[in-house]
Design a protein around this motif. Structure first.
Motif, PDB file in Angstrom:
ATOM      1  N   VAL A 153      45.734  37.852  32.986  1.00 13.60           N
ATOM      2  CA  VAL A 153      45.122  39.209  33.297  1.00 13.60           C
ATOM      3  C   VAL A 153      44.891  39.906  31.826  1.00 13.60           C
ATOM      4  O   VAL A 153      45.390  39.424  30.917  1.00 13.60           O
ATOM      5  N   VAL A 154      43.594  40.167  31.776  1.00 17.54           N
ATOM      6  CA  VAL A 154      43.111  40.833  30.366  1.00 17.54           C
ATOM      7  C   VAL A 154      42.593  42.154  30.835  1.00 17.54           C
ATOM      8  O   VAL A 154      42.304  42.717  31.717  1.00 17.54           O
ATOM      9  N   GLU A 155      42.656  42.781  29.561  1.00 13.16           N
ATOM     10  CA  GLU A 155      42.381  44.426  29.771  1.00 13.16           C
ATOM     11  C   GLU A 155      40.959  44.797  29.112  1.00 13.16           C
ATOM     12  O   GLU A 155      40.876  45.109  27.946  1.00 13.16           O
ATOM     13  N   ARG A 156      40.047  44.424  29.796  1.00 12.38           N
ATOM     14  CA  ARG A 156      38.567  44.413  29.624  1.00 12.38           C
ATOM     15  C   ARG A 156      37.849  44.524  30.920  1.00 12.38           C
ATOM     16  O   ARG A 156      38.288  44.232  31.782  1.00 12.38           O
ATOM     17  N   ALA A 157      36.371  44.591  30.464  1.00 12.48           N
ATOM     18  CA  ALA A 157      35.382  44.697  31.685  1.00 12.48           C
ATOM     19  C   ALA A 157      35.258  43.230  32.139  1.00 12.48           C
ATOM     20  O   ALA A 157      35.409  42.460  31.305  1.00 12.48           O
ATOM     21  N   ALA A 158      35.046  43.102  33.599  1.00 12.61           N
ATOM     22  CA  ALA A 158      34.816  41.942  33.912  1.00 12.61           C
ATOM     23  C   ALA A 158      33.512  41.229  33.630  1.00 12.61           C
ATOM     24  O   ALA A 158      32.462  41.964  33.476  1.00 12.61           O
ATOM     25  N   LYS A 159      33.305  39.931  33.478  1.00 13.05           N
ATOM     26  CA  LYS A 159      32.189  39.213  33.114  1.00 13.05           C
ATOM     27  C   LYS A 159      32.027  37.911  34.164  1.00 13.05           C
ATOM     28  O   LYS A 159      33.175  37.688  34.649  1.00 13.05           O
ATOM     29  N   THR A 160      30.924  37.441  34.189  1.00 10.76           N
ATOM     30  CA  THR A 160      30.732  36.056  34.879  1.00 10.76           C
ATOM     31  C   THR A 160      31.650  35.117  34.535  1.00 10.76           C
ATOM     32  O   THR A 160      32.071  34.746  33.140  1.00 10.76           O
ATOM     33  N   GLU A 161      32.298  34.305  35.699  1.00 16.18           N
ATOM     34  CA  GLU A 161      33.373  33.515  35.427  1.00 16.18           C
ATOM     35  C   GLU A 161      34.728  34.062  35.497  1.00 16.18           C
ATOM     36  O   GLU A 161      35.710  33.262  35.394  1.00 16.18           O
ATOM     37  N   ASP A 162      35.015  35.001  35.409  1.00 21.13           N
ATOM     38  CA  ASP A 162      36.212  35.926  35.412  1.00 21.13           C
ATOM     39  C   ASP A 162      36.669  35.775  36.848  1.00 21.13           C
ATOM     40  O   ASP A 162      35.660  35.839  37.911  1.00 21.13           O
ATOM     41  N   LYS A 163      37.992  35.960  37.119  1.00 23.99           N
ATOM     42  CA  LYS A 163      38.481  36.163  38.656  1.00 23.99           C
ATOM     43  C   LYS A 163      39.058  37.646  38.583  1.00 23.99           C
ATOM     44  O   LYS A 163      39.615  37.951  37.762  1.00 23.99           O
ATOM     45  N   VAL A 164      38.252  38.478  39.582  1.00 26.85           N
ATOM     46  CA  VAL A 164      38.862  39.736  39.963  1.00 26.85           C
ATOM     47  C   VAL A 164      39.654  39.675  41.150  1.00 26.85           C
ATOM     48  O   VAL A 164      39.489  39.039  42.082  1.00 26.85           O
ATOM     49  N   VAL A 165      40.580  40.543  41.266  1.00 24.53           N
ATOM     50  CA  VAL A 165      41.195  40.942  42.373  1.00 24.53           C
ATOM     51  C   VAL A 165      40.918  42.387  43.070  1.00 24.53           C
ATOM     52  O   VAL A 165      40.896  43.338  42.232  1.00 24.53           O
ATOM     53  N   ALA A 230      20.911  47.132  55.541  1.00 24.58           N
ATOM     54  CA  ALA A 230      21.256  47.820  54.392  1.00 24.58           C
ATOM     55  C   ALA A 230      22.717  48.398  54.625  1.00 24.58           C
ATOM     56  O   ALA A 230      23.177  48.903  55.523  1.00 24.58           O
ATOM     57  N   VAL A 231      23.636  48.203  53.731  1.00 26.48           N
ATOM     58  CA  VAL A 231      25.063  48.280  53.750  1.00 26.48           C
ATOM     59  C   VAL A 231      25.371  49.158  52.595  1.00 26.48           C
ATOM     60  O   VAL A 231      24.730  49.010  51.447  1.00 26.48           O
ATOM     61  N   GLU A 232      26.722  49.315  52.519  1.00 32.05           N
ATOM     62  CA  GLU A 232      27.309  50.139  51.173  1.00 32.05           C
ATOM     63  C   GLU A 232      28.869  49.503  51.229  1.00 32.05           C
ATOM     64  O   GLU A 232      29.619  49.293  52.251  1.00 32.05           O
ATOM     65  N   PHE A 233      29.070  49.074  50.024  1.00 35.06           N
ATOM     66  CA  PHE A 233      30.440  48.566  49.815  1.00 35.06           C
ATOM     67  C   PHE A 233      31.029  49.360  48.731  1.00 35.06           C
ATOM     68  O   PHE A 233      30.586  49.524  47.617  1.00 35.06           O
ATOM     69  N   LYS A 234      32.399  50.231  49.200  1.00 35.64           N
ATOM     70  CA  LYS A 234      33.044  50.692  48.146  1.00 35.64           C
ATOM     71  C   LYS A 234      34.175  49.608  47.647  1.00 35.64           C
ATOM     72  O   LYS A 234      34.957  49.125  48.235  1.00 35.64           O
ATOM     73  N   VAL A 235      33.892  49.453  46.241  1.00 30.90           N
ATOM     74  CA  VAL A 235      34.812  48.522  45.583  1.00 30.90           C
ATOM     75  C   VAL A 235      35.747  48.727  44.793  1.00 30.90           C
ATOM     76  O   VAL A 235      35.318  49.690  43.873  1.00 30.90           O
ATOM     77  N   THR A 236      36.753  48.585  44.829  1.00 31.59           N
ATOM     78  CA  THR A 236      37.990  48.949  43.779  1.00 31.59           C
ATOM     79  C   THR A 236      38.796  47.740  42.870  1.00 31.59           C
ATOM     80  O   THR A 236      38.980  46.724  43.654  1.00 31.59           O
ATOM     81  N   VAL A 237      38.484  47.697  41.663  1.00 35.25           N
ATOM     82  CA  VAL A 237      39.025  46.287  41.111  1.00 35.25           C
ATOM     83  C   VAL A 237      40.547  46.677  40.749  1.00 35.25           C
ATOM     84  O   VAL A 237      40.732  47.549  40.011  1.00 35.25           O
ATOM     85  N   GLN A 238      41.477  45.645  41.071  1.00 41.31           N
ATOM     86  CA  GLN A 238      42.848  45.693  41.011  1.00 41.31           C
ATOM     87  C   GLN A 238      43.159  45.272  39.681  1.00 41.31           C
ATOM     88  O   GLN A 238      43.947  45.912  38.719  1.00 41.31           O
ATOM     89  N   SER A 239      42.461  43.953  39.548  1.00 37.98           N
ATOM     90  CA  SER A 239      42.773  43.439  37.833  1.00 37.98           C
ATOM     91  C   SER A 239      41.569  42.506  37.605  1.00 37.98           C
ATOM     92  O   SER A 239      40.753  42.018  38.542  1.00 37.98           O
ATOM     93  N   VAL A 240      41.470  42.020  36.427  1.00 38.64           N
ATOM     94  CA  VAL A 240      40.489  41.258  35.828  1.00 38.64           C
ATOM     95  C   VAL A 240      41.367  39.940  35.119  1.00 38.64           C
ATOM     96  O   VAL A 240      42.132  40.256  34.454  1.00 38.64           O
ATOM     97  N   ASN A 241      40.837  38.894  35.393  1.00 36.16           N
ATOM     98  CA  ASN A 241      41.688  37.868  35.077  1.00 36.16           C
ATOM     99  C   ASN A 241      40.848  36.591  34.354  1.00 36.16           C
ATOM    100  O   ASN A 241      39.671  36.214  34.814  1.00 36.16           O
ATOM    101  N   GLU A 242      41.099  36.237  33.115  1.00 33.83           N
ATOM    102  CA  GLU A 242      40.244  35.164  32.288  1.00 33.83           C
ATOM    103  C   GLU A 242      40.727  33.913  32.823  1.00 33.83           C
ATOM    104  O   GLU A 242      41.986  33.719  32.800  1.00 33.83           O
ATOM    105  N   GLN A 243      39.858  32.850  32.723  1.00 37.06           N
ATOM    106  CA  GLN A 243      40.036  31.547  33.132  1.00 37.06           C
ATOM    107  C   GLN A 243      40.450  30.889  31.622  1.00 37.06           C
ATOM    108  O   GLN A 243      39.842  31.098  30.591  1.00 37.06           O
ATOM    109  N   GLU A 244      41.626  30.132  31.631  1.00 38.85           N
ATOM    110  CA  GLU A 244      42.172  29.299  30.825  1.00 38.85           C
ATOM    111  C   GLU A 244      42.022  27.812  30.990  1.00 38.85           C
ATOM    112  O   GLU A 244      42.661  27.388  32.096  1.00 38.85           O
ATOM    113  N   LEU A 245      41.214  27.098  30.548  1.00 42.86           N
ATOM    114  CA  LEU A 245      41.013  25.702  30.822  1.00 42.86           C
ATOM    115  C   LEU A 245      41.791  24.777  30.212  1.00 42.86           C
ATOM    116  O   LEU A 245      42.509  25.024  29.136  1.00 42.86           O
TER     117      LEU A 245
END
Length: 436
Positions: A153-165, A230-245
């Motif tokens: 879990v990281v305290e930052r904005a999500a970026k490509t290849e992150d896992k979000v919940v 045409a649709v709308e999605f209301k999205v709430t981010v619970q957490s942002v997770n960074e990948q560790e190889l």
């Protein structure tokens, strides 16, 4: 034995077989006499039961048994006599008969079609040539590392290849639609798991942030009521997770069933597997082109019984991919015939065409090629010699390999008469399924 044939429709035949009464009655009498020697009934000593009593008690059952045996014996004889080639199992209907009358039954079945081979000269075929490059190998090793990755879990904005919940609620015209909502959903950004625009819209969001995405479903979406919607999605981010190889070490290598100790040795094993995959993919694409040409060049009347058999085989094959639990389900409802009809028809047509080429060209299974294929299969196991011995000790397994080799020999025969254009390609292009 009297035999008459009636052509009902297409490939269906009705064959009536008549068996003289004395043949049936004589066999019934013989079996009852044999039974009388050992039967014991109240009031009689063993072996002393009068034949008349034995006949009264057991005659009907023995008669049915003899009729069944006669059908099993005479059906193949009648088929051979009339020079027929049944496709699938016959439906047999015995006619009601009285004692002393001739026995008749009607067998309804389909026959194999008469197939006229067209010339296989001059098919235009493209052969793809490729090799595994260092870049391909690097990418594959990276994929394997990502399969074993951990998440922090990281305290930052999500970026490509992150896992979000995330939690999300989808609406169409203000109304929720089926399958459009979830809570605590894991989503790797950039994986393409969601419809176009969804994952891009989540990039840049942080834990606790809420956002409404205005999106449009693809025109080819599987749900009819959502195609192009045409649709709308209301999205709430619970957490942002960074990948560790994981590190490329012996512990990591063991996760892939290898005992190597160094990165160099691991990369060599991975490359060998990729080259094997590349070889098989290129061969299969070449084979598919040949088979497509053969199907397009021939019109074949297909026996329904063979198609039904292929549909069942494909259904079972698909069910096995879902694990053993599928055997307790109603497969015909979950996986209806229509799902497999087209593929089954193609497989039946190809089977008939390939079989005809084998006979016409007198192609025999090449034992050396069978051995080479078994060796190749065995090479992927830790004890190759045991696998080879197992194949050659199991006639059913070996017959399966021989069938594939014979089909490959037909492909080679067609290619020898085709216009083959060689084309340089890439590893990814060759291994990519044809429908992508």
């Amino acid at each position: 034995m009297q035999v008459s044939i009636e052509t009902t429709e297409g490939l269906e035949r009705k064959m009536t077989v008549g068996i003289p009464a004395e043949q049936l009655d004589g066999e019934v009498e013989k079996r009852l006499k044999e039974a009388a020697k050992t039967i014991q009934l109240n009031g009689f000593r063993r072996g002393k039961v009068p034949l008349k009593v034995v006949k009264q008690r057991f005659g009907a059952g023995v008669r049915q048994e003899v009729m069944g045996d006669l059908i099993n014996k005479t059906f193949p004889e009648a088929v051979q006599q009339e020079e027929l080639k049944p496709a699938g199992q016959p439906a047999i209907e015995p006619k009601e008969i009285a004692e002393g009358a001739d026995f008749e039954y009607v067998a309804t079945f389909e026959v194999y079609p008469e197939l006229t081979l067209n010339s296989v000269e001059g098919y235009d075929i493209t052969k793809l040539n490729a090799e595994v490059t260092d870049a391909d190998l690097d990418k594959m090793v990276d994929i394997l590392r990502k399969q074993q990755a951990s998440w922090t879990v990281v305290e930052r904005a999500a970026k490509t290849e992150d896992k979000v919940v995330i939690d999300f609620e989808g609406t169409k015209g203000g109304e929720a639609f089926e399958g459009g909502s979830a809570t605590g959903q894991d989503l790797v950004l950039g994986s393409g798991q969601m419809i176009p625009g969804f994952e891009d819209g989540v990039v840049g969001m942080s834990a606790g942030e809420e956002k409404v995405l205005e999106l449009t479903f693809p025109e080819d979406y599987h749900a009819e009521d959502l195609k192009g919607a045409a649709v709308e999605f209301k999205v709430t981010v619970q957490s942002v997770n960074e990948q560790e190889l994981p590190e490329l070490n012996a512990e990591f290598f063991k996760n892939f069933g290898t005992e190597v100790e160094t990165e160099e040795a691991f990369r060599e094993e991975v490359k060998n597997n990729m080259e094997r995959e590349l070889k098989n993919a290129a061969k299969n694409k070449l084979k598919t082109q040949v088979m497509d040409k053969l199907v397009d060049a021939h019109e074949v009347e297909l026996p329904k019984a063979l198609i039904a058999g292929e549909v069942d085989a494909l259904r079972q094959q698909t069910a096995q991919q879902f694990g053993g639990g599928a055997q307790n389900l109603d497969l015909k409802s979950l996986l209806p015939d229509t799902m497999f009809q087209e593929q089954a028809e193609r497989r039946v047509a190809l089977g008939l065409i390939v079989s005809e080429i084998v006979q016409a060209e007198e192609i025999k299974v090449d034992a050396d090629k069978v051995k080479a294929m078994v060796d190749e299969i065995a090479s992927t196991y830790q004890q190759p010699e045991e696998v080879v011995n197992y194949y050659y000790g199991n006639q059913q397994l070996l017959a399966g390999v021989e069938s594939v080799v014979l089909e490959d020999q037909v492909v080679d025969f067609v290619l020898s008469k085709a216009n083959v254009e060689e084309k340089d390609s890439s590893y990814e292009e060759v291994i990519k399924p044809a429908n992508q």
